[in-house]
Motif scaffolding. Structure first.
Motif, PDB file in Angstrom:
ATOM      1  N   PRO A 146       0.851   3.461  -3.730  1.00 32.45           N
ATOM      2  CA  PRO A 146      -0.417   4.099  -4.117  1.00 32.45           C
ATOM      3  C   PRO A 146      -0.926   5.106  -3.104  1.00 32.45           C
ATOM      4  O   PRO A 146      -1.505   6.139  -3.480  1.00 32.45           O
ATOM      5  N   GLY A 181       0.786  -1.233   0.000  1.00 33.16           N
ATOM      6  CA  GLY A 181       0.000   0.000   0.000  1.00 33.16           C
ATOM      7  C   GLY A 181       0.814   1.278   0.000  1.00 33.16           C
ATOM      8  O   GLY A 181       0.256   2.367  -0.212  1.00 33.16           O
ATOM      9  N   GLN A 214      -1.304   9.236  -3.755  1.00 31.09           N
ATOM     10  CA  GLN A 214      -2.647   9.768  -3.534  1.00 31.09           C
ATOM     11  C   GLN A 214      -2.603  10.998  -2.625  1.00 31.09           C
ATOM     12  O   GLN A 214      -3.192  12.044  -2.925  1.00 31.09           O
ATOM     13  N   TYR A 216      -4.318   0.946  -6.778  1.00 28.98           N
ATOM     14  CA  TYR A 216      -5.304   1.108  -5.708  1.00 28.98           C
ATOM     15  C   TYR A 216      -6.640   0.448  -6.026  1.00 28.98           C
ATOM     16  O   TYR A 216      -7.346   0.006  -5.119  1.00 28.98           O
ATOM     17  N   GLN A 239      -2.040   5.744  -9.811  1.00 27.23           N
ATOM     18  CA  GLN A 239      -2.613   5.373  -8.518  1.00 27.23           C
ATOM     19  C   GLN A 239      -3.740   4.355  -8.664  1.00 27.23           C
ATOM     20  O   GLN A 239      -3.834   3.392  -7.908  1.00 27.23           O
TER      21      GLN A 239
END
Length: 469
Positions: free
Chosen positions: A275, A272, A279, A373, A369
């Motif tokens: 991404p 994680g 963001q 994501y 992203q």
């Protein structure tokens, strides 16, 4: 002859009710995440454009910006704690009630921020109250994303889990669009009026979203996988009791996750990072950087809104693709694209052209992203059985969010300051490193798209043993 006809008449009713339950689960989860990101984007944008002068005006401009982004980071530090606590109760007693609590907490804090006096009015109490509210909000958000993703995914059919979970992720750019539209409308006010009261109205308007989402969540049925997991545990306990066998002591979900799923948790955290970093970077730091490069505050907000509107569509599109071809190919492609495109993205922002700035935002969120994501909700959730899934996903996602998204604007601003405000190269290099780490994690993780998911840890162990045989 009448019995088959009656039976066939019942099936559409049952299937129809399941479809309605799925839709309600997805819509309510989507709305809750929209509220979450509406609040987050409001806070992140205000931390860029408003809070430095209103709550840290005694500091230099750069120091005030760093301090303001620091309050943003503090909220993220509370997220893993909230994730563990809400995850515990969500795994023990169900997803639905927890999601109602987190929704009300998030919206209530956002409303109170809109009423908060500034440092000029109440002195140091103002930034202290701001930090306190941000911590409470972060605590609530810690349980929101995981619960919403699970509620949507656990109502879905196995081949549609990626798409169902991604509807929750689409709430992110949806909230961003709402936040930037509202902020843009008020940003056209003269600076003195915007700083005096204009920035407050968007925070107060979040109450409308909370009320709508609240009534939707009240109508959602409990997750069928959670109900099945509890039934499986009850059946096991009953069988043990009938055989005069002592039932095993039930461990806290957190202990189960840490004992049985350390690798899966670490994979989810590292995966994680990239991404979530980009963001947050695009939502906060990039706005400040765009304004410093010559763009007006209003035009930057408009262009990021356009990019986020596209982002709403690309997230479920890439998630649906991952349902067909697998999570790994889609997410690895996103990591590669991020490492390749981050330098062009920064170069486009620095050109001063609105078209170049729009292209930078589109490359960043709807492409890079979203590739990583979009499938992420399902990719994380499929690592854990239903009886400890809320805790596993909440812990993984919020630790990753704290390290990736929470520190992104603060670290980016500090790196920019270390170069005298002249070079974004260190920031770009950092993101390339994160893309490499996340990409390797995606590549070597187990493919879970369409796989059978266990209801309990005991069932998970049995499934893995059967696979080895």
């Amino acid at each position: 002859m009448s019995q088959p006809a009656a039976a066939s008449a019942v099936v559409p009713t049952v299937d129809g009710e399941k479809d309605r339950a799925r839709r309600r689960a997805m819509i309510s989860s989507y709305l809750g995440t929209t509220v979450e990101y509406y609040d987050f984007l409001l806070y992140g944008t205000a931390a860029s454009l408003v809070f430095p002068s209103l709550f840290f005006h005694q500091l230099s401009p750069m120091a005030a910006t760093i301090a303001s982004f620091g309050t943003l980071a503090v909220g993220y530090l509370a997220r893993p704690i909230g994730g563990v606590i809400f995850g515990h109760f969500g795994d023990k007693f169900g997803r639905k009630n927890i999601l109602i609590i987190t929704l009300v907490m998030m919206g209530g804090v956002s409303f109170l921020i809109g009423l908060l006096p500034t440092q000029e009015t109440i002195g140091m109490a103002a930034p202290i109250l701001l930090v306190t509210l941000r911590i409470i909000q972060g605590f609530a958000v810690g349980g929101e994303w995981a619960g919403a993703a699970l509620m949507s995914m656990e109502h879905a059919a196995p081949k549609g889990r990626g798409f169902a979970a991604s509807i929750v992720a689409s709430g992110g750019p949806s909230g961003a669009v709402l936040a930037t539209l509202v902020l843009t409308a008020f940003s056209v006010l003269p600076d003195d009026q915007f700083l005096a009261w204009g920035w407050r109205v968007p925070f107060l308007l979040s109450a409308i979203l909370v009320i709508i989402a609240f009534f939707m969540r009240m109508r959602v049925t409990e997750s069928p996988e959670f109900v099945a997991a509890m039934a499986a545990k009850a059946a096991t306990e009953a069988a043990d009791k009938a055989a005069n066998k002592a039932a095993p002591k039930q461990k806290a979900p957190l202990l189960t996750v840490l004992r049985h799923y350390p690798r899966q948790t670490l994979e989810a955290v590292v995966g994680g990072l990239a991404p979530l970093f980009i963001q947050s970077l695009l939502a906060t730091f990039m706005l400040t950087y765009a304004v410093s490069a010559g763009h007006s505050r209003t035009s930057a907000l408009i262009l990021v809104t356009v990019a986020n509107a596209i982002h709403i569509l690309t997230i479920p599109a890439f998630a649906a693709l991952s349902d067909r071809v697998g999570r790994k190919p889609v997410m690895v492609s996103g990591a590669i694209a991020g490492a390749v495109l981050i330098f062009p993205i920064f170069a486009l922002v620095g050109q001063g052209s609105w078209a170049a700035l729009l292209l930078a935002f589109v490359l960043g969120n709807p492409i890079v992203q979203a590739l990583m994501y979009g499938p992420m909700g399902a990719w994380m959730s499929e690592k854990f059985p239903a009886d400890s899934r809320y805790t596993g996903v909440a812990l993984s996602y919020q630790v990753s969010s704290t390290l990736g998204a929470g520190l992104a604007p603060l670290v980016a601003t500090a790196l920019l300051a270390s170069t005298g405000g002249t070079s974004i190269v260190p920031i770009a290099i950092l993101f390339v490193v994160l893309c490499v780490l996340s990409g390797i994690t995606f590549l070597f993780s187990k493919e879970t798209a369409g796989a059978e998911l266990a209801l309990t840890t005991e069932e998970r162990i049995d499934l893995e043993a059967a696979t080895l045989r």
